[in-house]
Design a protein around this motif. Structure first.
Motif, mmCIF file in Angstrom:
data_model
loop_
_atom_site.group_PDB
_atom_site.id
_atom_site.type_symbol
_atom_site.label_atom_id
_atom_site.label_comp_id
_atom_site.label_asym_id
_atom_site.label_seq_id
_atom_site.Cartn_x
_atom_site.Cartn_y
_atom_site.Cartn_z
ATOM 1 N N ASN A 3 -20.543 102.722 36.690
ATOM 2 C CA ASN A 3 -20.973 104.116 36.591
ATOM 3 C C ASN A 3 -22.439 104.230 37.031
ATOM 4 O O ASN A 3 -23.255 104.930 36.419
ATOM 5 C CB ASN A 3 -20.767 104.667 35.174
ATOM 6 C CG ASN A 3 -19.318 105.035 34.919
ATOM 7 O OD1 ASN A 3 -18.737 105.826 35.664
ATOM 8 N ND2 ASN A 3 -18.713 104.449 33.914
ATOM 9 N N GLY A 30 -21.625 96.346 19.856
ATOM 10 C CA GLY A 30 -21.361 97.530 19.048
ATOM 11 C C GLY A 30 -22.273 98.715 19.317
ATOM 12 O O GLY A 30 -22.112 99.763 18.697
ATOM 13 N N GLU A 54 -24.612 94.514 25.754
ATOM 14 C CA GLU A 54 -23.216 94.967 25.738
ATOM 15 C C GLU A 54 -22.378 94.106 24.795
ATOM 16 O O GLU A 54 -22.670 92.928 24.595
ATOM 17 C CB GLU A 54 -22.614 94.889 27.154
ATOM 18 C CG GLU A 54 -22.861 96.140 27.978
ATOM 19 C CD GLU A 54 -22.199 96.067 29.335
ATOM 20 O OE1 GLU A 54 -21.789 97.112 29.833
ATOM 21 O OE2 GLU A 54 -22.100 94.962 29.912
ATOM 22 N N GLY A 55 -21.306 94.716 24.257
ATOM 23 C CA GLY A 55 -20.365 93.972 23.427
ATOM 24 C C GLY A 55 -20.857 93.689 22.023
ATOM 25 O O GLY A 55 -20.244 92.914 21.299
ATOM 26 N N ARG A 111 -9.303 103.033 24.245
ATOM 27 C CA ARG A 111 -9.052 102.292 22.995
ATOM 28 C C ARG A 111 -9.619 103.037 21.794
ATOM 29 O O ARG A 111 -9.180 102.811 20.668
ATOM 30 C CB ARG A 111 -9.646 100.877 23.088
ATOM 31 C CG ARG A 111 -8.786 99.928 23.915
ATOM 32 C CD ARG A 111 -9.318 98.513 23.866
ATOM 33 N NE ARG A 111 -10.570 98.359 24.596
ATOM 34 C CZ ARG A 111 -10.652 98.184 25.922
ATOM 35 N NH1 ARG A 111 -9.563 98.140 26.653
ATOM 36 N NH2 ARG A 111 -11.818 98.051 26.521
ATOM 37 N N ARG A 133 -15.139 99.476 32.684
ATOM 38 C CA ARG A 133 -15.046 99.057 31.291
ATOM 39 C C ARG A 133 -15.065 100.283 30.380
ATOM 40 O O ARG A 133 -14.375 100.339 29.359
ATOM 41 C CB ARG A 133 -16.230 98.132 30.995
ATOM 42 C CG ARG A 133 -16.234 97.573 29.625
ATOM 43 C CD ARG A 133 -17.133 96.351 29.536
ATOM 44 N NE ARG A 133 -17.104 95.839 28.180
ATOM 45 C CZ ARG A 133 -18.158 95.826 27.366
ATOM 46 N NH1 ARG A 133 -19.329 96.257 27.790
ATOM 47 N NH2 ARG A 133 -18.048 95.356 26.151
ATOM 48 N N ALA A 134 -15.881 101.270 30.768
ATOM 49 C CA ALA A 134 -15.987 102.474 29.946
ATOM 50 C C ALA A 134 -14.635 103.176 29.821
ATOM 51 O O ALA A 134 -14.294 103.680 28.745
ATOM 52 C CB ALA A 134 -17.032 103.424 30.544
ATOM 53 N N PHE A 141 -12.710 101.419 27.245
ATOM 54 C CA PHE A 141 -13.436 101.612 25.974
ATOM 55 C C PHE A 141 -13.054 102.968 25.361
ATOM 56 O O PHE A 141 -12.697 103.060 24.193
ATOM 57 C CB PHE A 141 -14.931 101.505 26.288
ATOM 58 C CG PHE A 141 -15.894 101.925 25.230
ATOM 59 C CD1 PHE A 141 -16.285 101.054 24.223
ATOM 60 C CD2 PHE A 141 -16.471 103.196 25.266
ATOM 61 C CE1 PHE A 141 -17.215 101.430 23.262
ATOM 62 C CE2 PHE A 141 -17.400 103.581 24.313
ATOM 63 C CZ PHE A 141 -17.772 102.698 23.302
ATOM 64 N N TYR A 142 -13.085 104.041 26.170
ATOM 65 C CA TYR A 142 -12.738 105.369 25.648
ATOM 66 C C TYR A 142 -11.256 105.425 25.253
ATOM 67 O O TYR A 142 -10.907 105.982 24.221
ATOM 68 C CB TYR A 142 -13.041 106.446 26.697
ATOM 69 C CG TYR A 142 -14.523 106.635 26.959
ATOM 70 C CD1 TYR A 142 -15.411 106.873 25.915
ATOM 71 C CD2 TYR A 142 -15.029 106.583 28.248
ATOM 72 C CE1 TYR A 142 -16.764 107.045 26.151
ATOM 73 C CE2 TYR A 142 -16.387 106.752 28.496
ATOM 74 C CZ TYR A 142 -17.245 106.984 27.438
ATOM 75 O OH TYR A 142 -18.576 107.147 27.673
ATOM 76 N N GLY A 201 -22.537 100.658 22.042
ATOM 77 C CA GLY A 201 -21.819 101.769 22.676
ATOM 78 C C GLY A 201 -21.052 102.579 21.652
ATOM 79 O O GLY A 201 -21.150 103.809 21.613
ATOM 80 N N PHE A 206 -24.989 104.907 27.753
ATOM 81 C CA PHE A 206 -25.371 103.724 28.530
ATOM 82 C C PHE A 206 -25.990 102.675 27.621
ATOM 83 O O PHE A 206 -26.842 102.985 26.787
ATOM 84 C CB PHE A 206 -26.373 104.097 29.637
ATOM 85 C CG PHE A 206 -25.713 104.886 30.730
ATOM 86 C CD1 PHE A 206 -25.096 104.234 31.782
ATOM 87 C CD2 PHE A 206 -25.659 106.264 30.669
ATOM 88 C CE1 PHE A 206 -24.443 104.957 32.767
ATOM 89 C CE2 PHE A 206 -25.007 106.995 31.649
ATOM 90 C CZ PHE A 206 -24.399 106.340 32.697
ATOM 91 N N VAL A 207 -25.546 101.440 27.832
ATOM 92 C CA VAL A 207 -26.077 100.310 27.060
ATOM 93 C C VAL A 207 -26.615 99.282 28.056
ATOM 94 O O VAL A 207 -25.970 98.984 29.073
ATOM 95 C CB VAL A 207 -24.968 99.697 26.171
ATOM 96 C CG1 VAL A 207 -25.452 98.421 25.498
ATOM 97 C CG2 VAL A 207 -24.516 100.712 25.124
#
Ligand SMILES: CC(C)(COP(=O)(O)OP(=O)(O)OC[C@H]1O[C@@H](n2cnc3c(N)ncnc32)[C@H](O)[C@@H]1OP(=O)(O)O)[C@@H](O)C(=O)NCCC(=O)NCCS
Length: 144
Positions: free
Chosen positions: A29, A86, A83-84, A123, A116-117, A120-121, A88, A77-78
């Motif tokens: 993104n 928590g 990342e990974g 899930r 990945r986003a 992520f959304y 986000g 944004f992280v």
């Protein structure tokens, strides 16, 4: 405040260089044209809407922006180095809580397909509404 044990606070003007660096440093993104995000928009989100940062080891690790008038998640944004862990989820949950507190009943956002986003959304229970005119995936989430 904290979310999922992660410190979250409102963004300040002093955070802007670090926020800009995170925005430009992500691998997905990616902002193709930095001029598409104006200083006025950033200031509006900070002063009028919802602009949160998370911290790790005393530095800003990520940020989220949401529009309290429309329910739009404008940015999440992280820093790839964090990342990974928590951030986000914590930033998104805090933004959704703020939207809900402001009376918004449904949040929405767009993100690049195949990122990945997107997973992520999905899930986290966001519902896909198809592809927008500019080719991004549109998600909605009822609040409450
Ligand atoms: C998408 C993005 C915001 C996710 O941020 P993140 O901080 O990595 O997210 P989290 O750590 O909260 O969650 C990511 C995963 O780590 C897991 N996780 C959460 N806490 C964790 C922990 N303490 N340890 C290990 N894993 C953890 C989550 O279960 C989640 O799993 P999933 O990917 O299977 O859903 C981040 O990857 C990003 O900034 N991407 C680039 C920009 C982007 O695409 N933004 C969205 C534009 S709309």
């Amino acid at each position: 405040m904290t979310a999922g044990g992660i410190p979250i606070r409102k963004a300040t003007p002093a955070d802007q260089p670090r926020i800009h660096a995170i925005r430009m440093g992500v691998r997905e993104n990616v902002l193709s044209d930095p001029s598409r995000v104006t200083d006025e928009e950033v200031a509006w989100y900070r002063e009028q809407a919802i602009f949160l940062v998370s911290e790790a080891g005393g530095e800003v690790a990520g940020f989220s922006c949401a529009n309290h008038q429309t329910g739009l998640i404008w940015a999440l944004f992280v820093d790839p180095a964090h990342e990974g862990c928590g951030h986000g989820q914590a930033l998104l949950d805090a933004a959704l809580d703020a939207l809900q507190a402001g009376g918004i009943v449904q949040a929405h956002l767009t993100t690049g397909g195949g990122t990945r986003a997107e997973g992520f959304y999905r899930r986290q229970g966001w519902q896909e509404m198809g592809v927008s005119l500019d080719g991004n995936v549109v998600f909605i989430k009822p609040l409450g």
